[in-house]
Enzyme design. Sequence first.
Site, PDB file in Angstrom:
ATOM      1  N   ASP A   1       7.391  -9.022   4.046  1.00  0.00           N
ATOM      2  CA  ASP A   1       7.768  -8.397   5.322  1.00  0.00           C
ATOM      3  C   ASP A   1       9.019  -9.048   5.883  1.00  0.00           C
ATOM      4  O   ASP A   1       9.578  -8.558   6.868  1.00  0.00           O
ATOM      5  CB  ASP A   1       6.630  -8.542   6.337  1.00  0.00           C
TER       6      ASP A   1
ATOM      7  N   ASP B   1       5.762   5.439   6.914  1.00  0.00           N
ATOM      8  CA  ASP B   1       4.878   4.269   6.872  1.00  0.00           C
ATOM      9  C   ASP B   1       3.705   4.471   7.826  1.00  0.00           C
ATOM     10  O   ASP B   1       3.360   5.595   8.210  1.00  0.00           O
ATOM     11  CB  ASP B   1       5.708   3.009   7.198  1.00  0.00           C
ATOM     12  N   ASP B   2       3.106   3.393   8.254  1.00  0.00           N
ATOM     13  CA  ASP B   2       1.901   3.370   9.097  1.00  0.00           C
ATOM     14  C   ASP B   2       2.071   4.232  10.362  1.00  0.00           C
ATOM     15  O   ASP B   2       3.171   4.316  10.910  1.00  0.00           O
ATOM     16  CB  ASP B   2       1.683   1.899   9.491  1.00  0.00           C
TER      17      ASP B   2
ATOM     18  N   CYS C   1       1.310  -3.349  -1.817  1.00  0.00           N
ATOM     19  CA  CYS C   1       1.777  -4.104  -0.668  1.00  0.00           C
ATOM     20  C   CYS C   1       0.554  -4.768  -0.053  1.00  0.00           C
ATOM     21  O   CYS C   1      -0.546  -4.224  -0.121  1.00  0.00           O
ATOM     22  CB  CYS C   1       2.415  -3.125   0.327  1.00  0.00           C
TER      23      CYS C   1
ATOM     24  N   ASP D   1      -1.078  -0.328   1.105  1.00  0.00           N
ATOM     25  CA  ASP D   1      -1.021  -1.598   1.840  1.00  0.00           C
ATOM     26  C   ASP D   1      -2.408  -2.235   1.924  1.00  0.00           C
ATOM     27  O   ASP D   1      -3.433  -1.573   1.697  1.00  0.00           O
ATOM     28  CB  ASP D   1      -0.488  -1.284   3.256  1.00  0.00           C
ATOM     29  N   MET D   2      -2.477  -3.513   2.292  1.00  0.00           N
ATOM     30  CA  MET D   2      -3.762  -4.222   2.494  1.00  0.00           C
ATOM     31  C   MET D   2      -3.465  -5.383   3.420  1.00  0.00           C
ATOM     32  O   MET D   2      -2.885  -6.382   2.999  1.00  0.00           O
ATOM     33  CB  MET D   2      -4.239  -4.718   1.128  1.00  0.00           C
ATOM     34  N   ASN D   3      -3.840  -5.217   4.699  1.00  0.00           N
ATOM     35  CA  ASN D   3      -3.293  -6.132   5.696  1.00  0.00           C
ATOM     36  C   ASN D   3      -4.204  -7.227   6.219  1.00  0.00           C
ATOM     37  O   ASN D   3      -3.979  -7.752   7.296  1.00  0.00           O
ATOM     38  CB  ASN D   3      -2.775  -5.316   6.891  1.00  0.00           C
TER      39      ASN D   3
ATOM     40  N   LYS E   1       2.791   4.090  -0.776  1.00  0.00           N
ATOM     41  CA  LYS E   1       2.803   2.647  -0.537  1.00  0.00           C
ATOM     42  C   LYS E   1       1.385   2.270  -0.122  1.00  0.00           C
ATOM     43  O   LYS E   1       0.923   2.674   0.944  1.00  0.00           O
ATOM     44  CB  LYS E   1       3.804   2.322   0.570  1.00  0.00           C
TER      45      LYS E   1
ATOM     46  N   ARG F   1      -5.643  -8.623  12.450  1.00  0.00           N
ATOM     47  CA  ARG F   1      -4.825  -7.516  12.926  1.00  0.00           C
ATOM     48  C   ARG F   1      -5.713  -6.376  13.457  1.00  0.00           C
ATOM     49  O   ARG F   1      -5.489  -5.215  13.161  1.00  0.00           O
ATOM     50  CB  ARG F   1      -3.940  -7.001  11.784  1.00  0.00           C
TER      51      ARG F   1
ATOM     52  N   TRP G   1       2.747 -15.780   4.913  1.00  0.00           N
ATOM     53  CA  TRP G   1       3.364 -14.510   5.298  1.00  0.00           C
ATOM     54  C   TRP G   1       4.841 -14.775   5.641  1.00  0.00           C
ATOM     55  O   TRP G   1       5.169 -15.757   6.299  1.00  0.00           O
ATOM     56  CB  TRP G   1       2.622 -13.916   6.512  1.00  0.00           C
TER      57      TRP G   1
END
Length: 655
Positions: free
Chosen positions: A465, A283-284, A443, A395-397, A393, A360, A116
């Site tokens: 990031d 965003d989030d 992302c 995402d996949m965190n 966007k 997370r 990361w």
Amino acid sequence: MRYPAYGLLQTDGSRVSEFTYEGYRIFPGKKRLKALPAVYVEDEGEAETLEIFLRDSVINTRLILSYTIFRDFPVICRNALFSHEGEEPVVLENAMSLSIDLPDSDYDMVTLTGAWARERYIKIHPLHEGVQTVYSMRGHSSHQFNPFFALKRHEATEHTGEVIGFSLIYSGNFIGQVNVDTFAVARAMLGIHPEGFAWTLRKGERFQTPEAVLVFSQDGLNGMSQIFHSLYRKRLARGKWRDLERPVVINSWEAVFMDFTEDKILKIAETAKDLGVEMMVLDDGWFGKRNDDTSSLGDWYPNPDKLPGGIKGLSQKIEKLGMKFGLWIEPEMISKNSGLFRKHPEWLIRVPYREMCHGRNQYVLDFSKDEVVEGIGDAIISVLKDAGVSYIKWDMNRSISEAFSQNRGPEAQGMLFHKYVLGVYRLYERLLEEFPDILFESCASGGARFDPGMMYYAPQCWTSDNTDAIERLRIQYGTSVVYPLSSMGCHVSEAPNQQTFRNTPLKTRADVAYFGCFGYEMDLNALTEDERQEVKEQIRFYKKYRKLIAEGTFYRLISPFEGDEAAWMVVSEDRKTVLAAYYRMRQPSNAPYKRLRLKGLEENARYCMEGKTESWFGDELMNAGMVISDYASGIRSDTTKQGDYQSRIFILKKL
Ligand code: DGJ
């Protein structure tokens, strides 16, 4: 006696098989792969495909090896299709997309590795006897290793020499390896990682591997990259946005994180509009009760406290300002603290009677199950329907751990990872069909899923990031080994940088971010008046050159992995316009005279630099180089150009 390209477990426990030749077929064009991303052709004359038919007559399994070559690209695309016709089931325990024995091993292996915030660093090691591997077992293609490697002759450089590139069009667990035996034969393989993979085939069932792409270059690593760039930009990326100029965005993440109201977002948007930004991306933090990362993933409805008029209310206000509106989603995830978790605890990937790890504070939904993909798809579609969203966007965190598909029995477990990826692809396909005008950006905690599989659905991807300009030099330089500039999301963020705490000039931040899909990720209202004017100018500059940046030929010139400077350039296809960039990470003292040697120009044409009256021949600029001493070695004539973290863009035009 070496690692095999496939493995079939039979009901009696035998793993011995023998596929013998039955015939072949050659046809113009290229077939689409079922449910998998792949390179495509627009007309049949562009390519020719060879299929080789093999059969193991004891178990009655057929194997079709497919090879496509192209008119316009020095490339071979390869996949394997197993189709089982025997009465007894078999279990495919390993199925590589590509396996090739090279008759010698005098190569260096080039890989893209990282973590990361430092994705896709270039690593080069000479091949040695034994196995050298890149892989992911995390459920996504990962920050750690990219589904790519190259074999270059020891003497090959960025600009000269033989290179073979191997790339896998896939977004999940993979392995790429070179197995050098003690007779110097190098076997290169690339495909789905066999760890935990066991795909049962009953009579009438088929399994198709993802597609592997082989590129051959005699012009060094740059030559290989340029082939990947044009193939992936023109014949892997799809849809309306493939060829359109990408909007300049302002993304809310590093500006406000999850702490926002509609008003706060609108204030940023108003300033952004004034500066020339074209798209506001929220965003989030807009859904459920999400004010930090402990809750709400899975609850895909807007938070009325933050967005009283919902997504539509906000997007209408943004559009009224004359901008487009974009939205962040993370459809594959679930928080324990969510309505979805309370309703469907069986939708998670986990072993129900064991502790489960979070990443997370979140968990992964079981996208190997149709009902999960359907259910999440319905929820996302109802948010997007008529909401005025022009960009997503996705995402996949987190990675997948404790891989287990609940209530599905033992057979399903060996299919979980691959079916998960197929589920992701299916949802992408559904959203693309439903909203063909939306521009998708993929992302995964920055760049954990920057792979060719994603490019088939989302023509651009958030590169990392880490938005620090100096760190980005390495990340973007490494990413460019396979991926075109048109696929890299690159934003200017605030200084000191939030990841590295480094202070870099606003100019340098933009000079790095121009070489991708450009945008900002900061509170634009915090800029001084001078900075606003500078940003306005940056946006004007990007708009003028974005087509050239996206479609021109890209050359890496000076590697940031080797010293305190970096350089790269883009030249238009007609070789009339050049954008070259030089970056100095650390100011040298009393440095020698410095020239930057350009590439790809017309030897006998004259080029003039913007802002100068002199002109130079192309061969002069390429062989003797362009004098850049005033920047590189730090003479004292202009103190604003001195110090660390400086950059300069050179624009050259053919006369
Ligand atoms: C990780 C992404 O890489 C960031 O850009 C941001 O979208 C956050 N996730 C939001 O949670």
